[in-house]
Design an enzyme around this catalytic site. Structure first.
Site, short mmCIF file in Angstrom:
data_model
loop_
_atom_site.label_atom_id
_atom_site.label_comp_id
_atom_site.label_asym_id
_atom_site.label_seq_id
_atom_site.Cartn_x
_atom_site.Cartn_y
_atom_site.Cartn_z
N LYS A 11 0.64 -1.37 0.09
CA LYS A 11 0.32 0.11 0.55
C LYS A 11 0.62 1.33 -0.37
CE LYS A 11 -1.57 3.07 2.10
NZ LYS A 11 -1.79 4.60 1.42
N THR A 48 5.39 7.50 13.58
CA THR A 48 5.13 7.33 14.95
C THR A 48 3.68 6.96 15.54
OG1 THR A 48 7.32 7.15 15.58
CG2 THR A 48 5.89 6.64 17.64
N GLU A 54 9.34 1.15 10.87
CA GLU A 54 10.76 1.98 10.77
C GLU A 54 9.99 3.39 11.23
OE1 GLU A 54 12.63 4.65 9.74
OE2 GLU A 54 13.15 3.80 7.93
N CYS A 89 13.44 9.97 7.39
CA CYS A 89 13.52 9.94 9.10
C CYS A 89 15.38 9.34 10.18
CB CYS A 89 13.31 8.65 9.50
SG CYS A 89 13.61 7.59 7.69
N GLU A 116 9.40 15.65 15.72
CA GLU A 116 10.20 15.33 14.69
C GLU A 116 9.49 16.14 13.60
OE1 GLU A 116 8.86 11.45 11.89
OE2 GLU A 116 10.85 11.65 11.44
P1 NDP Z 1 2.06 8.68 7.38
O1 NDP Z 1 2.96 8.30 8.23
O2 NDP Z 1 0.20 9.14 7.81
O3 NDP Z 1 1.89 7.83 5.93
C1 NDP Z 1 2.77 6.41 6.54
C2 NDP Z 1 2.10 5.49 5.45
O4 NDP Z 1 0.67 5.15 5.98
C3 NDP Z 1 1.17 6.27 3.87
O5 NDP Z 1 1.17 4.87 2.98
C4 NDP Z 1 -0.19 6.05 4.32
O6 NDP Z 1 -1.58 6.25 3.48
C5 NDP Z 1 0.09 4.60 6.00
N1 NDP Z 1 -1.52 5.50 6.76
C6 NDP Z 1 -2.17 6.53 7.16
N2 NDP Z 1 -3.10 5.72 7.79
C7 NDP Z 1 -2.78 5.01 8.06
C8 NDP Z 1 -3.80 3.73 8.79
N3 NDP Z 1 -4.54 4.25 10.11
N4 NDP Z 1 -3.53 2.60 8.72
C9 NDP Z 1 -2.77 1.73 7.93
N5 NDP Z 1 -2.03 2.91 7.19
C10 NDP Z 1 -2.19 4.00 6.95
O7 NDP Z 1 2.73 10.16 7.54
P2 NDP Z 1 2.26 11.30 6.70
O8 NDP Z 1 2.37 11.01 5.22
O9 NDP Z 1 0.88 11.66 7.67
O10 NDP Z 1 3.80 12.15 7.22
C11 NDP Z 1 3.69 12.31 8.07
C12 NDP Z 1 4.28 12.39 9.58
O11 NDP Z 1 4.89 11.52 9.70
C13 NDP Z 1 5.82 13.53 8.84
O12 NDP Z 1 5.66 14.63 8.30
C14 NDP Z 1 6.92 12.83 8.72
O13 NDP Z 1 7.58 13.12 10.85
C15 NDP Z 1 6.24 11.55 9.47
N6 NDP Z 1 7.12 9.91 8.24
C16 NDP Z 1 8.05 9.56 8.64
C17 NDP Z 1 8.83 9.19 7.34
C18 NDP Z 1 10.01 7.96 7.84
O14 NDP Z 1 10.92 7.59 7.30
N7 NDP Z 1 9.96 7.18 9.27
C19 NDP Z 1 8.09 8.96 6.06
C20 NDP Z 1 6.93 9.47 5.83
C21 NDP Z 1 6.51 10.13 7.18
P3 NDP Z 1 -1.15 7.58 2.95
O15 NDP Z 1 -0.78 7.90 2.15
O16 NDP Z 1 -2.76 7.52 1.94
O17 NDP Z 1 -2.12 8.33 4.12
#
Ligand code: NDP
Length: 507
Positions: free
Chosen positions: A185, A239, A259, A293, A394
């Protein structure tokens, strides 16, 4: 002038075929560099997830995929790596127009790392201990004992938007190496290259082994990680969502790798060579506009060097060119979205309010020809204290917090004073001192006199709330297997099986 691109439509990739969404709906994917729609993508539903999981289940249960010999499987991984190399140009382009990563980075790091990851795991697969023989035990009687490592089954991969296709391979490559099947996904901002990748991989694996369903996390992501026929979940992202995924996966006790976020500390020691530590620290925090990250977002600097370091950092950072990521002269591209830009700007305001000193950047940038893009100046705060919001949360943007220290012990304490523990770094000419500091830093990766040096043969993952489990390297293969112990008795006679007496006594 803004260049118009053709708007392509992408469907889900299920069971070796492109499939429209069951709802027939699509969503738009935008280029963060200029705000233009670059693609329409099938908007998945729980029904689409169910179709993909069933295809993956059937590929796992019915076909010969999981029983393939390691040598043949290694050859499949090599074949995938060659296919990725063959399609590199298209993958790089799709990734750049949706993630906003610079062409320079994606073409010189991400795609090469993807090729190398499949090749590295192919080598590890050949040496992997799929079956280990234990010594014959003296007690209670002789037996042959084996430990077998077997694939887990259907693996769900939920991936982020920062390094979308590369991070997808951190999950896909070890899963396939160990004989699992996968449903990905991708993040809704950036599904394009991952969908293309599935088609590429599918040309060398049986149908159903790799599937991708795009759509909103709250619907598609939740349906996937909750699906009763999914055996493992691997996630990269925030997180907060990691916590939710763990909760959903716990209902059927799924094996889970997470992660998550980071707020990585970077410590300059008094004897550091500033000619590499200063550009290195900026490389550590500003690559991909700080949307990595493991970025080194908290820089600890000793009193003695503080002014010199701030002056040096500002001098270097103010020369970085913010611009269109497709322009090879661009150093820093856009951030992913208007929402992310606003979040970052609100953190910059919070830093100012809390009394940190803004010494570089801090504002939005308008890039000529890309006026609808989301750009932020590389930003440096001096006189930050470790308890400030900008030092604890973050930000995921180009923002560096520089924290002063007078005693190394305090610097290490502050470095570890965070809910996160993804990466850390130390700059010094004294390698023994560096190892001592590295031992005491609570982080899954420590770089000495460097940053961002991820290796396909080294594990990557977090301590504390930065995650669970490790990706890449041999450790990632363990995360995609389950362990079976097989015992074969070598004692055929009943009267020599004296351990049966524990139940039957003298009878
Ligand atoms: P998210 O954690 O929301 O998104 C990461 C993935 O999870 C996307 O594919 C998202 O789908 C999916 N997702 C979101 N909600 C759910 C759920 N309830 N159940 C299952 N899957 C879900 O990151 P954001 O895009 O909102 O970014 C927000 C913050 O997260 C950033 O500002 C940053 O701080 C952190 N982040 C950290 C990353 C890392 O590498 N550790 C990478 C990206 C973000 P969809 O895109 O459709 O919402």
């Amino acid at each position: 002038m803004t260049v118009q691109v053709d708007v392509q439509t992408f469907y889900h990739f299920i069971n070796g075929k492109w499939e429209p969404a069951s709802s027939n709906e699509t969503f738009d994917v935008y280029n963060p560099a200029n705000g233009q729609v670059v693609a329409k993508v099938a908007k998945g539903t729980a029904a689409d997830v169910d179709r993909a999981v069933k295809a993956a289940r059937e590929a796992f249960d019915q076909r010969d995929w999981k029983n393939m010999k390691p040598k043949d499987r290694a050859n499949v991984l090599y074949a995938i790596s060659y296919k990725i190399a063959e399609h590199a140009e298209e993958l790089v382009y799709l990734e750049a127009i949706s993630s906003g990563g610079t062409l320079r980075r994606i073409s010189s790091i991400d795609v090469l790392q993807m090729v190398d990851l499949f090749q590295t795991l192919a080598k590890f697969t050949l040496e992997y201990p799929f079956s280990e023989t234990l010594p014959v035990p003296p007690f209670p009687g002789p037996a042959h004992n084996f430990v077998w490592r077997e694939p887990i089954g259907v693996c769900a991969a939920v991936t982020p938007w920062n390094l979308p296709m590369w991070i997808a391979t951190w999950k896909i490559a070890p899963a396939l190496a160990m004989g699992n099947t996968v449903v990905v996904k991708p993040a809704s901002y950036t599904p394009l290259a991952t969908l293309k990748l599935a088609e590429i991989i599918s040309s060398v694996v049986p149908p159903g082994v790799i599937n991708v369903v795009a759509g909103p996390g709250a619907e598609v992501g939740e349906a996937l990680v909750s699906h009763p026929q999914v055996d493992k979940v691997a996630f990269t992202g925030s997180t907060e969502v990691g916590r939710r995924i763990m909760e959903l996966a716990s209902k059927t006790i799924k094996n889970t790798t997470l992660e998550l976020g980071g707020k990585s500390p970077n410590i300059i020691l008094e004897d550091a060579d500033l000619s590499i530590a200063l550009p290195g620290s900026l490389f550590g925090v500003f690559l991909h506009s700080g949307q990595l990250c493991e970025s080194g977002t908290r820089l600890f600097v000793p009193d003695k060097l503080y002014d010199e370091v701030i002056q040096g950092l500002v001098g270097l950072a103010s020369k970085l060119k913010v611009g269109n990521p497709l322009d090879p002269t661009t150093d820093i591209g856009p951030v992913i979205s208007k929402k992310q830009k606003e979040t970052i700007l609100s953190y910059i305001e919070a830093g100012k309010k809390e009394g940190a000193e803004l010494v570089c950047g801090g504002k939005e940038v308008k890039v000529m020809g890309c006026e609808e893009g989301h750009y932020i100046e590389p930003t440096i705060f001096a006189n930050v204290t470790n308890d400030m919001k900008i030092a604890q949360e973050e930000i995921f943007g180009p923002v560096l917090s520089v924290i002063r220290y007078s005693d190394l012990e305090d610097a290490i304490k502050m470095a570890n004073d965070s809910i996160y523990g993804l990466a850390a770094g130390v700059w010094t000419k004294d390698v023994n001192k560096a190892y001592d500091v590295a031992r005491r830093l609570q982080a899954g990766t420590v770089w000495i006199n460097d940053w961002h040096m991820l290796r396909n043969d080294a594990p990557f993952g977090g301590y504390k709330q930065s995650g669970i489990g490790r990706e890449m390297g041999k450790h990632s293969l363990d995360a995609y297997t389950q362990v079976k112990h097989v015992h074969t008795s070598m004692v055929p006679e009943l009267d020599r099986r004296n351990w049966y007496g524990i139940l039957f006594g003298q009878n």
